[in-house]
Design a protein around this motif. Structure first.
Motif, PDB file in Angstrom:
ATOM      1  N   PHE A 203       0.843  -1.190   0.000  1.00  0.00           N
ATOM      2  CA  PHE A 203       0.000   0.000   0.000  1.00  0.00           C
ATOM      3  C   PHE A 203       0.882   1.245   0.000  1.00  0.00           C
ATOM      4  O   PHE A 203       1.836   1.343   0.785  1.00  0.00           O
ATOM      5  CB  PHE A 203      -0.915  -0.009   1.226  1.00  0.00           C
ATOM      6  CG  PHE A 203      -1.861  -1.180   1.260  1.00  0.00           C
ATOM      7  CD1 PHE A 203      -3.175  -1.048   0.822  1.00  0.00           C
ATOM      8  CD2 PHE A 203      -1.440  -2.425   1.708  1.00  0.00           C
ATOM      9  CE1 PHE A 203      -4.046  -2.129   0.840  1.00  0.00           C
ATOM     10  CE2 PHE A 203      -2.299  -3.520   1.727  1.00  0.00           C
ATOM     11  CZ  PHE A 203      -3.609  -3.361   1.286  1.00  0.00           C
ATOM     12  N   TRP A 227      -2.918   4.244   1.048  1.00  0.00           N
ATOM     13  CA  TRP A 227      -3.243   4.576   2.428  1.00  0.00           C
ATOM     14  C   TRP A 227      -3.336   6.085   2.592  1.00  0.00           C
ATOM     15  O   TRP A 227      -2.676   6.839   1.889  1.00  0.00           O
ATOM     16  CB  TRP A 227      -2.263   3.967   3.426  1.00  0.00           C
ATOM     17  CG  TRP A 227      -0.833   4.445   3.389  1.00  0.00           C
ATOM     18  CD1 TRP A 227       0.207   3.880   2.702  1.00  0.00           C
ATOM     19  CD2 TRP A 227      -0.275   5.565   4.107  1.00  0.00           C
ATOM     20  NE1 TRP A 227       1.361   4.582   2.928  1.00  0.00           N
ATOM     21  CE2 TRP A 227       1.099   5.614   3.784  1.00  0.00           C
ATOM     22  CE3 TRP A 227      -0.810   6.519   4.972  1.00  0.00           C
ATOM     23  CZ2 TRP A 227       1.952   6.593   4.299  1.00  0.00           C
ATOM     24  CZ3 TRP A 227       0.031   7.499   5.497  1.00  0.00           C
ATOM     25  CH2 TRP A 227       1.391   7.527   5.160  1.00  0.00           C
ATOM     26  N   ARG A 252      -9.996  -8.832   8.757  1.00  0.00           N
ATOM     27  CA  ARG A 252      -8.706  -9.393   8.358  1.00  0.00           C
ATOM     28  C   ARG A 252      -8.853 -10.679   7.550  1.00  0.00           C
ATOM     29  O   ARG A 252      -8.074 -10.926   6.624  1.00  0.00           O
ATOM     30  CB  ARG A 252      -7.833  -9.641   9.588  1.00  0.00           C
ATOM     31  CG  ARG A 252      -6.377  -9.946   9.225  1.00  0.00           C
ATOM     32  CD  ARG A 252      -5.484  -9.952  10.446  1.00  0.00           C
ATOM     33  NE  ARG A 252      -4.090 -10.138  10.074  1.00  0.00           N
ATOM     34  CZ  ARG A 252      -3.262  -9.164   9.731  1.00  0.00           C
ATOM     35  NH1 ARG A 252      -3.686  -7.923   9.700  1.00  0.00           N
ATOM     36  NH2 ARG A 252      -2.010  -9.415   9.396  1.00  0.00           N
ATOM     37  N   TRP A 255      -8.991 -10.320   3.588  1.00  0.00           N
ATOM     38  CA  TRP A 255      -7.944  -9.534   2.950  1.00  0.00           C
ATOM     39  C   TRP A 255      -7.396 -10.184   1.678  1.00  0.00           C
ATOM     40  O   TRP A 255      -6.553  -9.588   1.016  1.00  0.00           O
ATOM     41  CB  TRP A 255      -6.794  -9.291   3.923  1.00  0.00           C
ATOM     42  CG  TRP A 255      -7.092  -8.239   4.955  1.00  0.00           C
ATOM     43  CD1 TRP A 255      -8.294  -7.703   5.272  1.00  0.00           C
ATOM     44  CD2 TRP A 255      -6.139  -7.615   5.818  1.00  0.00           C
ATOM     45  NE1 TRP A 255      -8.167  -6.771   6.281  1.00  0.00           N
ATOM     46  CE2 TRP A 255      -6.856  -6.705   6.635  1.00  0.00           C
ATOM     47  CE3 TRP A 255      -4.768  -7.727   5.997  1.00  0.00           C
ATOM     48  CZ2 TRP A 255      -6.227  -5.919   7.595  1.00  0.00           C
ATOM     49  CZ3 TRP A 255      -4.138  -6.953   6.958  1.00  0.00           C
ATOM     50  CH2 TRP A 255      -4.858  -6.046   7.752  1.00  0.00           C
ATOM     51  N   LEU A 288      -8.420  -1.396   7.176  1.00  0.00           N
ATOM     52  CA  LEU A 288      -8.464  -1.658   5.738  1.00  0.00           C
ATOM     53  C   LEU A 288      -9.892  -1.502   5.241  1.00  0.00           C
ATOM     54  O   LEU A 288     -10.827  -2.073   5.811  1.00  0.00           O
ATOM     55  CB  LEU A 288      -7.961  -3.067   5.430  1.00  0.00           C
ATOM     56  CG  LEU A 288      -7.927  -3.449   3.942  1.00  0.00           C
ATOM     57  CD1 LEU A 288      -6.926  -2.594   3.187  1.00  0.00           C
ATOM     58  CD2 LEU A 288      -7.597  -4.927   3.766  1.00  0.00           C
ATOM     59  N   ARG A 305      -8.509  -0.911  -2.777  1.00  0.00           N
ATOM     60  CA  ARG A 305      -8.399  -1.145  -1.333  1.00  0.00           C
ATOM     61  C   ARG A 305      -7.374  -0.196  -0.749  1.00  0.00           C
ATOM     62  O   ARG A 305      -6.376   0.132  -1.398  1.00  0.00           O
ATOM     63  CB  ARG A 305      -7.962  -2.585  -1.048  1.00  0.00           C
ATOM     64  CG  ARG A 305      -9.030  -3.621  -1.296  1.00  0.00           C
ATOM     65  CD  ARG A 305      -8.624  -4.981  -0.780  1.00  0.00           C
ATOM     66  NE  ARG A 305      -9.656  -5.980  -1.092  1.00  0.00           N
ATOM     67  CZ  ARG A 305      -9.673  -7.209  -0.618  1.00  0.00           C
ATOM     68  NH1 ARG A 305      -8.697  -7.613   0.183  1.00  0.00           N
ATOM     69  NH2 ARG A 305     -10.642  -8.040  -0.937  1.00  0.00           N
ATOM     70  N   PHE A 307      -5.806   1.591   3.324  1.00  0.00           N
ATOM     71  CA  PHE A 307      -5.824   1.720   4.780  1.00  0.00           C
ATOM     72  C   PHE A 307      -6.081   3.168   5.175  1.00  0.00           C
ATOM     73  O   PHE A 307      -5.531   4.104   4.575  1.00  0.00           O
ATOM     74  CB  PHE A 307      -4.474   1.307   5.375  1.00  0.00           C
ATOM     75  CG  PHE A 307      -4.329  -0.168   5.613  1.00  0.00           C
ATOM     76  CD1 PHE A 307      -4.785  -0.742   6.793  1.00  0.00           C
ATOM     77  CD2 PHE A 307      -3.734  -0.975   4.662  1.00  0.00           C
ATOM     78  CE1 PHE A 307      -4.642  -2.098   7.029  1.00  0.00           C
ATOM     79  CE2 PHE A 307      -3.584  -2.335   4.889  1.00  0.00           C
ATOM     80  CZ  PHE A 307      -4.041  -2.909   6.069  1.00  0.00           C
TER      81      PHE A 307
END
Length: 325
Positions: A203, A227, A252, A255, A288, A305, A307
């Motif tokens: 990321f 992120w 999690r 993922w 996430l 995706r 964070f």
């Protein structure tokens, strides 16, 4: 990079069952490391095995209960253990390599010094030792600075792991297990060729990461995400749900492969968008999330995706990265 991601999406999207999709993701996702930095595992010895595996996955997708019984164990609370169970099922039941043993412990004077993840034999008779790693790191280096990106610039979201440390452990310790005297004493006839089966996603800061040249050890086609800090997320226009995009917090255990979003779930998320936005803007731990956009056919497809991290996270992450030699 976009081509690899598109090909992966095409391969995974054909399957409906989420556990089958996770297995397909592990088998077809690009490696995090480049070939040559480490000896990388290849699940298929030929194009024919690859095609046969896709047929096998389609059959499994139609009747996935055996895979569920194997992989959906309540004791599997860690993503790495779940991923191991999926690869073990493939090696035990799939049309490619044959599993010889898994999670083989090595001991010296009653002390465990390591554990081989997978021992297998390919269809052409080669005996292989696979070490599996599924990792998700955030890049914290200054992409616009003069310094080259290092593996230590990739840190785990909770700042308890770093790519350079994991890489060294895998290459110098884990891959060497089958060459040790303690392994030879177990009686597994060799020789064994050690390979690294490493998947995951890296990321980069900001929604656009095309300007970041990865560390030289990183595979050119690795999967990417983004992120943002909580303050950046608060100010980003992209976090406003307009009825065409919604945001989902990814637990999690979700993922690996992309998930699907049905119309009812999307409608609920749109209705709750303000509450979701507020929660993410005040996050106290890296979270996430996935962005889903509605395509021309009205289906909700995962777009990206990333964070959301607390505002003080980047400074702490840089300190963690800087502690590398």
């Amino acid at each position: 990079m976009a081509t690899q991601a598109s090909e992966l999406a095409r391969l995974v999207e054909r399957f409906d069952d989420v556990t089958v999709r996770d297995l397909a993701w592990l088998l077809f996702a690009p490696d995090l490391l480049r070939e040559g930095d480490a000896t990388l595992a290849h699940p298929f010895a030929s194009a024919q095995e690859r095609d046969a595996t896709l047929v096998w996955l389609a059959t499994l997708d139609a009747a996935p209960q055996p895979l569920h019984d194997h992989a959906r164990d309540p004791k599997f609370t860690r993503l790495g253990i779940y991923a191991e169970s999926l690869v073990r099922f493939f090696l035990s039941h799939g049309p490619a390599a044959r599993l010889v043993a898994s999670n083989v412990p090595l001991r010296r004077q009653r002390r465990t010094i390591g554990e081989c993840d997978f021992l297998l034999e390919s269809t052409n008779g080669v005996r292989l030792h696979w070490e599996l790693a599924v990792k998700f790191y955030l890049h914290i280096g200054d992409a616009e600075g003069a310094n080259a990106v290092r593996l230590s610039d990739y840190v785990g979201p909770n700042l308890q792991d770093r790519f350079d440390l994991k890489h060294a452990r895998l290459v110098t310790h884990q891959l060497a297990l089958t060459s040790r005297a303690e392994f030879a004493a177990l009686g597994f006839a060799g020789p064994w060729r050690a390979q690294l089966f490493i998947k995951g996603r890296l990321f980069y800061h900001g929604v656009g990461d095309g300007h970041v040249e990865p560390a030289p050890e990183i595979g050119a086609s690795h999967l990417r995400g983004w992120w943002l800090t909580a303050s950046e997320w608060r100010g980003a226009r992209a976090n406003v749900s307009d009825g065409e995009r919604v945001w989902v917090v990814q637990p999690r255990m979700a993922w690996l492969a992309s998930r699907r979003l049905d119309a009812a779930a999307a409608a609920t998320l749109i209705a709750e968008s303000d509450a979701i936005r507020t929660r993410l803007a005040t996050t106290v731990a890296p979270t996430l999330i996935a962005a889903y956009a509605r395509d021309a056919a009205g289906k909700w497809i995962e777009e990206s995706r990333g964070f959301i991290v607390p505002d003080d996270w980047p400074e702490r992450a840089r300190e963690f990265a800087a502690s590398a030699p």
